[in-house]
Scaffold this motif. Structure first.
Motif, PDB file in Angstrom:
ATOM      1  N   SER A   1       0.841  -1.202   0.000  1.00 24.01           N
ATOM      2  CA  SER A   1       0.000   0.000   0.000  1.00 24.01           C
ATOM      3  C   SER A   1       0.873   1.247   0.000  1.00 24.01           C
TER       4      SER A   1
ATOM      5  N   TYR B   1       0.570   3.804  -2.583  1.00 29.83           N
ATOM      6  CA  TYR B   1       0.707   4.427  -3.898  1.00 29.83           C
ATOM      7  C   TYR B   1      -0.049   5.742  -3.912  1.00 29.83           C
ATOM      8  N   ASN B   2       0.616   6.803  -4.282  1.00 24.48           N
ATOM      9  CA  ASN B   2      -0.003   8.130  -4.290  1.00 24.48           C
ATOM     10  C   ASN B   2       0.120   8.814  -5.640  1.00 24.48           C
TER      11      ASN B   2
ATOM     12  N   ASN C   1      -1.233  -0.683  -5.187  1.00 19.93           N
ATOM     13  CA  ASN C   1      -1.677  -0.934  -3.805  1.00 19.93           C
ATOM     14  C   ASN C   1      -2.130  -2.374  -3.604  1.00 19.93           C
TER      15      ASN C   1
ATOM     16  N   SER D   1       0.284  -5.943   3.959  1.00 19.68           N
ATOM     17  CA  SER D   1       0.876  -5.090   2.940  1.00 19.68           C
ATOM     18  C   SER D   1       2.384  -5.283   2.934  1.00 19.68           C
TER      19      SER D   1
ATOM     20  N   GLY E   1      -6.608  -4.432  -4.297  1.00 15.73           N
ATOM     21  CA  GLY E   1      -5.792  -3.335  -4.797  1.00 15.73           C
ATOM     22  C   GLY E   1      -6.623  -2.364  -5.604  1.00 15.73           C
ATOM     23  N   ASP E   2      -5.958  -1.473  -6.289  1.00 14.89           N
ATOM     24  CA  ASP E   2      -6.623  -0.416  -7.053  1.00 14.89           C
ATOM     25  C   ASP E   2      -6.154  -0.470  -8.507  1.00 14.89           C
TER      26      ASP E   2
END
Length: 135
Positions: A47, A49-50, A101, A112, A131-132
């Motif tokens: 996790s 991720y931005n 993510n 994670s 995830g995304d």
């Protein structure tokens, strides 16, 4: 009485479950990865991720493999690769450019890691990922 206790102990051992932490890199470098992983869709594990815009948040993939406990690494890797492939195919359908993510998700608990995934053994090997999809 002793026979009843032995039967109860046997019943619990048959339904025993175990969670393994295995290497993401080893799975992605395995021979089986050539069959499952799509080279044109990026994936990022862990996790945090931005980056780019999230198209679909909280997507999931769960895959199972039958096998004996002595095949745990191979069967867990195949279940993991199949689940990653599901993310990659979903990414293509949703118009994303990468899956991000990605974390293991067993029994409502998130694990994670950028280097490891979790695999559950009951009577099958199960890998669940969440995830995304990002653009």
């Amino acid at each position: 009485m002793r026979k009843i206790f032995c039967l109860i102990a046997l019943a619990f051992s048959i339904n025993a479950e175990e969670i393994f932490n295995l290497s993401i890199k080893d799975a992605l470098d395995s021979e089986a990865a050539k069959k499952y992983i799509l080279p044109n869709v990026k994936v990022e594990f862990g996790s945090g991720y931005n980056g780019d815009r999230i198209v679909v948040g909280g997507a999931t993939a769960s895959r199972k493999q039958k096998g004996d406990i002595d095949e745990k690494v191979q069967k867990c890797q195949i279940a993991f690769l199949d689940a990653v492939n599901a993310f990659q195919r979903r990414n293509q359908r949703e118009g994303g450019t990468k899956a991000v993510n990605i974390v293991s998700f067993l029994y409502g608990k998130e694990f994670s890691s950028k280097t490891e995934f979790q695999c559950l053994y009951t009577n099958k090997f199960t890998v669940r990922l969440r995830g995304d999809i990002a653009k």
